[in-house]
Every structure is written in C-alpha cells, then in structure tokens.
Design a protein around this motif. Structure first.
Motif, PDB file in Angstrom:
ATOM      1  N   GLU A  58      36.411 102.983  90.460  1.00 38.75           N
ATOM      2  CA  GLU A  58      36.999 101.870  89.711  1.00 38.75           C
ATOM      3  C   GLU A  58      38.482 101.752  90.011  1.00 38.75           C
ATOM      4  O   GLU A  58      38.993 100.662  90.242  1.00 38.75           O
ATOM      5  CB  GLU A  58      36.823 102.073  88.204  1.00 38.75           C
ATOM      6  N   PHE A  59      39.173 102.897  89.994  1.00 35.39           N
ATOM      7  CA  PHE A  59      40.606 102.849  90.276  1.00 35.39           C
ATOM      8  C   PHE A  59      40.846 102.440  91.723  1.00 35.39           C
ATOM      9  O   PHE A  59      41.758 101.649  92.000  1.00 35.39           O
ATOM     10  CB  PHE A  59      41.308 104.170  89.970  1.00 35.39           C
ATOM     11  N   ASP A  60      40.063 102.985  92.639  1.00 39.62           N
ATOM     12  CA  ASP A  60      40.232 102.629  94.057  1.00 39.62           C
ATOM     13  C   ASP A  60      40.108 101.123  94.262  1.00 39.62           C
ATOM     14  O   ASP A  60      40.877 100.532  95.012  1.00 39.62           O
ATOM     15  CB  ASP A  60      39.214 103.365  94.923  1.00 39.62           C
ATOM     16  N   SER A  61      39.145 100.528  93.589  1.00 40.54           N
ATOM     17  CA  SER A  61      38.955  99.081  93.696  1.00 40.54           C
ATOM     18  C   SER A  61      40.170  98.337  93.127  1.00 40.54           C
ATOM     19  O   SER A  61      40.682  97.392  93.745  1.00 40.54           O
ATOM     20  CB  SER A  61      37.689  98.687  92.942  1.00 40.54           C
ATOM     21  N   LEU A 107      43.257  98.840  95.471  1.00 44.46           N
ATOM     22  CA  LEU A 107      43.196  98.003  96.673  1.00 44.46           C
ATOM     23  C   LEU A 107      43.655  96.580  96.344  1.00 44.46           C
ATOM     24  O   LEU A 107      44.469  96.001  97.067  1.00 44.46           O
ATOM     25  CB  LEU A 107      41.774  97.989  97.236  1.00 44.46           C
ATOM     26  N   GLU A 108      43.161  96.046  95.242  1.00 46.18           N
ATOM     27  CA  GLU A 108      43.534  94.692  94.821  1.00 46.18           C
ATOM     28  C   GLU A 108      45.033  94.611  94.485  1.00 46.18           C
ATOM     29  O   GLU A 108      45.719  93.660  94.875  1.00 46.18           O
ATOM     30  CB  GLU A 108      42.691  94.306  93.601  1.00 46.18           C
ATOM     31  N   PHE A 109      45.540  95.626  93.786  1.00 48.70           N
ATOM     32  CA  PHE A 109      46.948  95.643  93.410  1.00 48.70           C
ATOM     33  C   PHE A 109      47.839  95.762  94.658  1.00 48.70           C
ATOM     34  O   PHE A 109      48.842  95.053  94.783  1.00 48.70           O
ATOM     35  CB  PHE A 109      47.225  96.792  92.434  1.00 48.70           C
ATOM     36  N   LYS A 110      47.467  96.643  95.586  1.00 53.11           N
ATOM     37  CA  LYS A 110      48.239  96.805  96.827  1.00 53.11           C
ATOM     38  C   LYS A 110      48.269  95.508  97.637  1.00 53.11           C
ATOM     39  O   LYS A 110      49.301  95.148  98.185  1.00 53.11           O
ATOM     40  CB  LYS A 110      47.647  97.926  97.689  1.00 53.11           C
ATOM     41  N   GLN A 111      47.141  94.834  97.696  1.00 48.98           N
ATOM     42  CA  GLN A 111      47.103  93.568  98.436  1.00 48.98           C
ATOM     43  C   GLN A 111      48.041  92.552  97.797  1.00 48.98           C
ATOM     44  O   GLN A 111      48.735  91.815  98.506  1.00 48.98           O
ATOM     45  CB  GLN A 111      45.675  93.030  98.497  1.00 48.98           C
ATOM     46  N   ALA A 112      48.068  92.524  96.471  1.00 46.86           N
ATOM     47  CA  ALA A 112      48.984  91.615  95.772  1.00 46.86           C
ATOM     48  C   ALA A 112      50.432  91.993  96.065  1.00 46.86           C
ATOM     49  O   ALA A 112      51.283  91.119  96.261  1.00 46.86           O
ATOM     50  CB  ALA A 112      48.711  91.629  94.269  1.00 46.86           C
ATOM     51  N   LEU A 113      50.730  93.304  96.106  1.00 50.02           N
ATOM     52  CA  LEU A 113      52.085  93.748  96.440  1.00 50.02           C
ATOM     53  C   LEU A 113      52.448  93.360  97.870  1.00 50.02           C
ATOM     54  O   LEU A 113      53.558  92.888  98.124  1.00 50.02           O
ATOM     55  CB  LEU A 113      52.219  95.267  96.267  1.00 50.02           C
ATOM     56  N   GLN A 116      52.839  87.211  93.036  1.00 47.51           N
ATOM     57  CA  GLN A 116      53.267  87.524  91.685  1.00 47.51           C
ATOM     58  C   GLN A 116      52.266  87.080  90.621  1.00 47.51           C
ATOM     59  O   GLN A 116      52.103  87.751  89.601  1.00 47.51           O
ATOM     60  CB  GLN A 116      54.658  86.948  91.434  1.00 47.51           C
ATOM     61  N   GLN A 117      51.576  85.998  90.847  1.00 44.73           N
ATOM     62  CA  GLN A 117      50.537  85.563  89.903  1.00 44.73           C
ATOM     63  C   GLN A 117      49.430  86.611  89.808  1.00 44.73           C
ATOM     64  O   GLN A 117      48.939  86.924  88.730  1.00 44.73           O
ATOM     65  CB  GLN A 117      49.946  84.209  90.321  1.00 44.73           C
ATOM     66  N   LYS A 118      49.040  87.159  90.949  1.00 44.28           N
ATOM     67  CA  LYS A 118      47.992  88.180  90.977  1.00 44.28           C
ATOM     68  C   LYS A 118      48.483  89.459  90.300  1.00 44.28           C
ATOM     69  O   LYS A 118      47.734  90.094  89.548  1.00 44.28           O
ATOM     70  CB  LYS A 118      47.554  88.453  92.425  1.00 44.28           C
ATOM     71  N   GLY A 161      38.232  98.973  79.516  1.00 49.84           N
ATOM     72  CA  GLY A 161      37.300  99.235  80.604  1.00 49.84           C
ATOM     73  C   GLY A 161      37.776  98.848  81.994  1.00 49.84           C
ATOM     74  O   GLY A 161      37.038  99.003  82.957  1.00 49.84           O
ATOM     75  N   HIS A 162      39.031  98.341  82.115  1.00 51.17           N
ATOM     76  CA  HIS A 162      39.555  97.927  83.423  1.00 51.17           C
ATOM     77  C   HIS A 162      40.951  98.506  83.620  1.00 51.17           C
ATOM     78  O   HIS A 162      41.743  98.546  82.692  1.00 51.17           O
ATOM     79  CB  HIS A 162      39.640  96.394  83.523  1.00 51.17           C
ATOM     80  N   TYR A 163      41.246  98.903  84.844  1.00 51.45           N
ATOM     81  CA  TYR A 163      42.588  99.402  85.138  1.00 51.45           C
ATOM     82  C   TYR A 163      43.572  98.252  85.222  1.00 51.45           C
ATOM     83  O   TYR A 163      43.265  97.189  85.755  1.00 51.45           O
ATOM     84  CB  TYR A 163      42.600 100.186  86.446  1.00 51.45           C
ATOM     85  N   LEU A 164      44.761  98.503  84.675  1.00 57.25           N
ATOM     86  CA  LEU A 164      45.854  97.536  84.731  1.00 57.25           C
ATOM     87  C   LEU A 164      47.171  98.280  84.923  1.00 57.25           C
ATOM     88  O   LEU A 164      47.276  99.470  84.607  1.00 57.25           O
ATOM     89  CB  LEU A 164      45.937  96.740  83.422  1.00 57.25           C
ATOM     90  N   PHE A 165      48.157  97.581  85.421  1.00 56.90           N
ATOM     91  CA  PHE A 165      49.537  98.085  85.422  1.00 56.90           C
ATOM     92  C   PHE A 165      50.009  97.989  83.979  1.00 56.90           C
ATOM     93  O   PHE A 165      50.012  96.892  83.403  1.00 56.90           O
ATOM     94  CB  PHE A 165      50.397  97.243  86.368  1.00 56.90           C
ATOM     95  N   THR A 166      50.398  99.115  83.383  1.00 57.13           N
ATOM     96  CA  THR A 166      50.686  99.105  81.947  1.00 57.13           C
ATOM     97  C   THR A 166      52.083  99.517  81.541  1.00 57.13           C
ATOM     98  O   THR A 166      52.512  99.191  80.431  1.00 57.13           O
ATOM     99  CB  THR A 166      49.711 100.042  81.191  1.00 57.13           C
ATOM    100  N   ASP A 167      52.817 100.208  82.409  1.00 59.67           N
ATOM    101  CA  ASP A 167      54.076 100.748  81.921  1.00 59.67           C
ATOM    102  C   ASP A 167      54.979 101.188  83.068  1.00 59.67           C
ATOM    103  O   ASP A 167      54.526 101.451  84.169  1.00 59.67           O
ATOM    104  CB  ASP A 167      53.778 101.957  81.037  1.00 59.67           C
ATOM    105  N   LEU A 168      56.263 101.253  82.732  1.00 59.40           N
ATOM    106  CA  LEU A 168      57.278 101.847  83.609  1.00 59.40           C
ATOM    107  C   LEU A 168      57.867 103.032  82.863  1.00 59.40           C
ATOM    108  O   LEU A 168      57.999 102.998  81.647  1.00 59.40           O
ATOM    109  CB  LEU A 168      58.420 100.858  83.875  1.00 59.40           C
ATOM    110  N   GLY A 169      58.239 104.065  83.593  1.00 59.91           N
ATOM    111  CA  GLY A 169      58.874 105.217  82.964  1.00 59.91           C
ATOM    112  C   GLY A 169      59.930 105.790  83.884  1.00 59.91           C
ATOM    113  O   GLY A 169      60.036 105.404  85.051  1.00 59.91           O
ATOM    114  N   VAL A 170      60.693 106.711  83.341  1.00 60.15           N
ATOM    115  CA  VAL A 170      61.741 107.372  84.114  1.00 60.15           C
ATOM    116  C   VAL A 170      61.153 108.612  84.763  1.00 60.15           C
ATOM    117  O   VAL A 170      60.500 109.418  84.097  1.00 60.15           O
ATOM    118  CB  VAL A 170      62.939 107.756  83.219  1.00 60.15           C
ATOM    119  N   ASN A 171      61.349 108.751  86.064  1.00 64.18           N
ATOM    120  CA  ASN A 171      60.893 109.914  86.797  1.00 64.18           C
ATOM    121  C   ASN A 171      61.912 111.034  86.637  1.00 64.18           C
ATOM    122  O   ASN A 171      62.937 111.038  87.279  1.00 64.18           O
ATOM    123  CB  ASN A 171      60.720 109.553  88.284  1.00 64.18           C
ATOM    124  N   ASP A 172      61.604 111.932  85.717  1.00 60.40           N
ATOM    125  CA  ASP A 172      62.550 113.038  85.489  1.00 60.40           C
ATOM    126  C   ASP A 172      62.014 114.250  86.090  1.00 60.40           C
ATOM    127  O   ASP A 172      62.023 115.118  86.521  1.00 60.40           O
ATOM    128  CB  ASP A 172      62.820 113.242  84.012  1.00 60.40           C
TER     129      ASP A 172
END
Length: 122
Positions: free
Chosen positions: A26-29, A32-38, A43-45, A111-122
């Motif tokens: 599920e995440f791989d799918s 792949l979709e998110f990377k293609q949009a990047l 930006q709409q995708k 039930g679906h993966y989404l981009f949900t958050d940004l955080g600080v890489n400490d």
C-alpha cells in the motif's frame, strides 16, 4: 505427524507476515504516486495526496490555502531529495522521509497513506 506440525508452523508464519507485506505494498503504491507528482511538480496531485487541514506556519490550511504554500514546502532541492529515497517506516502505519533539517511524514489516514506532517530532524 512431524510434517503436519512443520506445515502448520509454516502456514502460521506466512499468515503473520501477510499484513506487513500488504501495508508495504500500500505504501509502495502511494509512494510511487507521490514521487511522480513531485517529479512533475504536480501541485494539485500533491494536495490530493495530503491530509487537510494541514498544519503549516501556525495555521491549519485547507486545500485552497495549502496549494500556494507547496512551493515553500517542496522546493526543487527537497523534491530532488525525496524522489531519490524511500521513506523509512517508523511505526505500524507511518513513514518518514528526511531532507536536510526537515522530516516529511506519511501516515495512514482512513485506510490510505497521505502526506500528513512536517517535523524538525533533530
């Protein structure tokens, strides 16, 4: 008797691994979709693959408000960085990608993966 026991144990092991592989597929799918949009800077995708409201710069942004912010969140350098990697699983339902000082979080929502958050890489 021994062969039945071995068969039963192997069946149990296979069943135990199925949810993990299903989640990865599920995440791989999604990834792949998110990377293609990047890659296309679609930006709409990207917005469609993002949980809204999205918390950014002390505000909860809806899809319309988020759209103009994407060029700040996903700069060309960040897009290039994320495209080259596969985020790391950090919980049963979440993955993180690291680019510089920022962590990009992808979580299962309804039930679906989404981009949900940004955080600080400490």
């Amino acid at each position: 008797m021994r062969s039945k026991l071995i068969t039963a144990l192997l069946s149990c092991l296979i069943l135990l691994t199925l949810p993990v592989h299903a989640a990865d597929k599920e995440f791989d799918s999604f990834w792949l979709e998110f990377k293609q949009a990047l890659q296309k800077n679609d930006q709409q995708k990207i917005v469609s693959l993002t949980k809204t409201p999205f918390y950014y710069q002390d505000k909860n942004l809806d899809k319309t408000q988020l759209l103009p912010q994407l060029s700040k969140i996903f700069t060309p350098k960040v897009r290039k960085c994320l495209i080259k990697q596969r985020p790391v699983g950090d919980s049963k339902e979440g993955y993180s990608g690291f680019c510089g000082e920022i962590i990009y979080v992808f979580t299962k929502v309804n039930g679906h993966y989404l981009f949900t958050d940004l955080g600080v890489n400490d």
